[in-house]
Enzyme design. Sequence first.
Site, PDB file in Angstrom:
ATOM      1  N   PHE A 751       0.858  -1.186   0.000  1.00 41.12           N
ATOM      2  CA  PHE A 751       0.000   0.000   0.000  1.00 41.12           C
ATOM      3  C   PHE A 751       0.890   1.231   0.000  1.00 41.12           C
ATOM      4  CE2 PHE A 751      -2.872   2.937   2.478  1.00 41.12           C
ATOM      5  CZ  PHE A 751      -3.746   3.164   1.428  1.00 41.12           C
ATOM      6  N   THR A 752       0.691   2.136  -0.924  1.00 37.15           N
ATOM      7  CA  THR A 752       1.662   3.210  -1.155  1.00 37.15           C
ATOM      8  C   THR A 752       1.347   4.527  -0.455  1.00 37.15           C
ATOM      9  OG1 THR A 752       0.498   3.866  -3.175  1.00 37.15           O
ATOM     10  CG2 THR A 752       2.297   2.250  -3.394  1.00 37.15           C
ATOM     11  N   CYS A 753       0.411   4.532   0.457  1.00 37.08           N
ATOM     12  CA  CYS A 753       0.056   5.791   1.134  1.00 37.08           C
ATOM     13  C   CYS A 753       1.198   6.230   2.039  1.00 37.08           C
ATOM     14  CB  CYS A 753      -1.224   5.608   1.934  1.00 37.08           C
ATOM     15  SG  CYS A 753      -1.715   7.088   2.833  1.00 37.08           S
ATOM     16  N   THR A 754       1.868   7.301   1.654  1.00 33.73           N
ATOM     17  CA  THR A 754       2.998   7.778   2.465  1.00 33.73           C
ATOM     18  C   THR A 754       2.550   8.444   3.761  1.00 33.73           C
ATOM     19  OG1 THR A 754       3.024   9.765   1.083  1.00 33.73           O
ATOM     20  CG2 THR A 754       4.629   8.022   0.573  1.00 33.73           C
ATOM     21  N   SER A 755       1.296   8.820   3.849  1.00 33.45           N
ATOM     22  CA  SER A 755       0.785   9.355   5.107  1.00 33.45           C
ATOM     23  C   SER A 755       0.829   8.278   6.186  1.00 33.45           C
ATOM     24  CB  SER A 755      -0.642   9.872   4.925  1.00 33.45           C
ATOM     25  OG  SER A 755      -1.150  10.363   6.145  1.00 33.45           O
TER      26      SER A 755
END
EC number: 2.3.2.26
Length: 782
Positions: A751-755
Amino acid sequence: MKISSGAINFSTIPNQVKKLITSIREHTKNGFASKITSVKNTHASLNEKIKTGKSSSIEFALPQKIKDFFQPKDKNTLNKTLITVKNIKDTNNAGKINISAEDVSKMNAAFMRKHIANQSRDYNYRVTGAAPLPGGVSVSANNRPTVSEGRTPPVSPSLSLQATSFPSSPADWAKKLTDAVLRQKAGETLTAADRDFSNADFRNITFSKILPPSFMERDGDIIKGFNFSNSKFTYSDISHLHFDECRFTYSTLSDVVCSNTKFSNSDMNEVFLQYSITTQQQPSFIDTTLKNTLIRHKANLSGVILHEPDNSSPPSVSRGGNFIRLGDIWLQMPLLWTENAVDGFLNHEHNNGKSILMTIDSLPDKYSQEKVRAMEDLVKSLRGGRLTEAGIRPVESSLVSVLAHPPYTQSALISEWIRPVQERFFAHQCQTYNDVPLPAPDTYYQQRILPVLLDSFDRNSAAMTTHSGLFNQVILHCMTGVDCTDGTRQKAAALYEQYLAHPAVSPHIHNGLFGNYDGSPDWTTRAADNFLLLSSQDSDTAMMLSTNTLLTMLNPTPDTAWDNFYLLRAGENVSTAQISPVELFRHDFPVFLAAFNQQATQRRFGELIDIILSTEEHGELNQQFIAATNQKHSTVKLIDDASVSRLNTIFDPLLPEGKLSPAHYQHILSAYHLTDATPQKQAETLFCLSTAFARYSSSAIFGTEHDSPPALRGYAEALMQKAWELSPAIFPSSEQFTDWSDRFHGLHGAFTCTSVVADSMQRHARKYFPSVLSSILPLAWA
């Protein structure tokens, strides 16, 4: 040997002794050849056992007053006291008394045999100002000699009446005192003569140099029962000593250092007590009298025994001065109320808690009348000094801290004078502390200043809303101060109810969020959102927060959360996501601005931005990156093609092959002073910088929910990779490191959500190296 009775100065002998001698005369004047064998201590009265006759003996009982006069140390000694008078025959010839030389010799020999074994000394009985009593008439105890009030020094055990000389210098007196004190410490019972240091000279003596350290220790040895009357202690140092049951009458303690000296159960009447300015801790007086003693204006009198004053005149002081009465004590006052006098006599906040105000107030409440009378005299002196408002301004706080409290408020004279002083003090507090935090309130502030501020808000209720920053701080400290009284808390709660009912406040408390959720404060828990601050600019805006949040925002730590509050407009909660805390505090709630800025200056993330985006080459981007650190969410997004291309142009040279270039790495170490740091310390800093750039790339700042600037993701991952190379031990595990790395690049289906990555890394850093994180991460993101 003929001795005339006229040689005795009978006027100086106590009345009971006069009666005794008169009785002897009466029973011998008629020519009886009586033999007076003894005068003993019994419980009979003076005239009870009198037998007269030509050859009968006469026995006299010694009354209690005479027993006391001889000053025996204990009851056992008292019962052994004996006066022996032998072979006294009245010749009926002008009162002449004949005592044969043979009898005198026998009496002296018997006396010496009796006492040399015990004491090796004899004390002749003397009366002040009189010649010695006849030889053979002596006063003693069977176990140890005693001395009368005349306090005659010891004489050698011989027929001579010559007395030993007094010490001739302060050093000799000090040596004598050391000897007596050490004997007492060893358990020896000292006689009154042993403890008699009247007329002694201890000038310039430092007692810590002549006594064992145990006398200077807390709860250490005590100097007990000594007579120092009419003695000189000028320029001596008696610090940390404890004098118990001692007499200092008419002594001079001028410029004496008496830091933490304790006087208990002592007589300090008629003493000149002006202790040195080098005295750090005030002496204490416990059950001690100070009649007609001159006291400095910076003394603590909490344990003094006070009496009604007599008609004595004020003491004479070479430097001059005025005086006021405090009971039977004299307090020194200045000749003129100059600027220095105002500060020295009245400003205890500037003089380690010492002033004439605190001296008078230190007396217990049972002396309220005496305290009020003395304060009235002080106020009269100040009023007569015609001090200007500017002259009183530096001591307004000290004045109201005492005079605005009972029992002084019961005096019409004091109340009339202090009221305008209190009003000016309150106005200055409103002007100073509405926009900045109050100093951390200590015991003095909680007990003496907060009640005055409550009273001032009660008198001027409009100030509650016009200066809600100060008002909420006062209520906060009243409700949380451990040294505040229940009465103070009750008054604070009542005033806050008035504040909440004000039309400018009440619209904000009926939203299901305030206090106990029904519009009333809940003082049983610090987690309840009980406090409501009004905006200094917009009457429609308010901040609602809990006790804990308000406390930590006024006195922040590196971990303080600056968004843990409700921002209300017209009573409705509004989002703070896109509001800069620094702008909110600057415009609406300035009471937090200084503390926030102080914490912000300790955050050094901006130094890396200046390295990458110099203001000369990338001024606009630099401003955008810095502005984004001042808020939790940014409306500026850098995902368009032009922005992505521009960022790639800037960051690609720093990341050859996706890793930090050696030159750029050295720039980072230099900027954060890590060149000589350990690999672990370098790794922790790089890890925290990585969390910040992960935040930049997230949807909260320059990215969106579906896209983010690749250059920022790549730079964040490169910082983390370098941290792993330097110190893998700072990471939770190799698996977690791999997971974070995959998320940055979107590899292996991660999952690429940097948050999410930023939050996860931030939690780890806060747990294991919080101080490093707090020195880097912007406050708005913390």
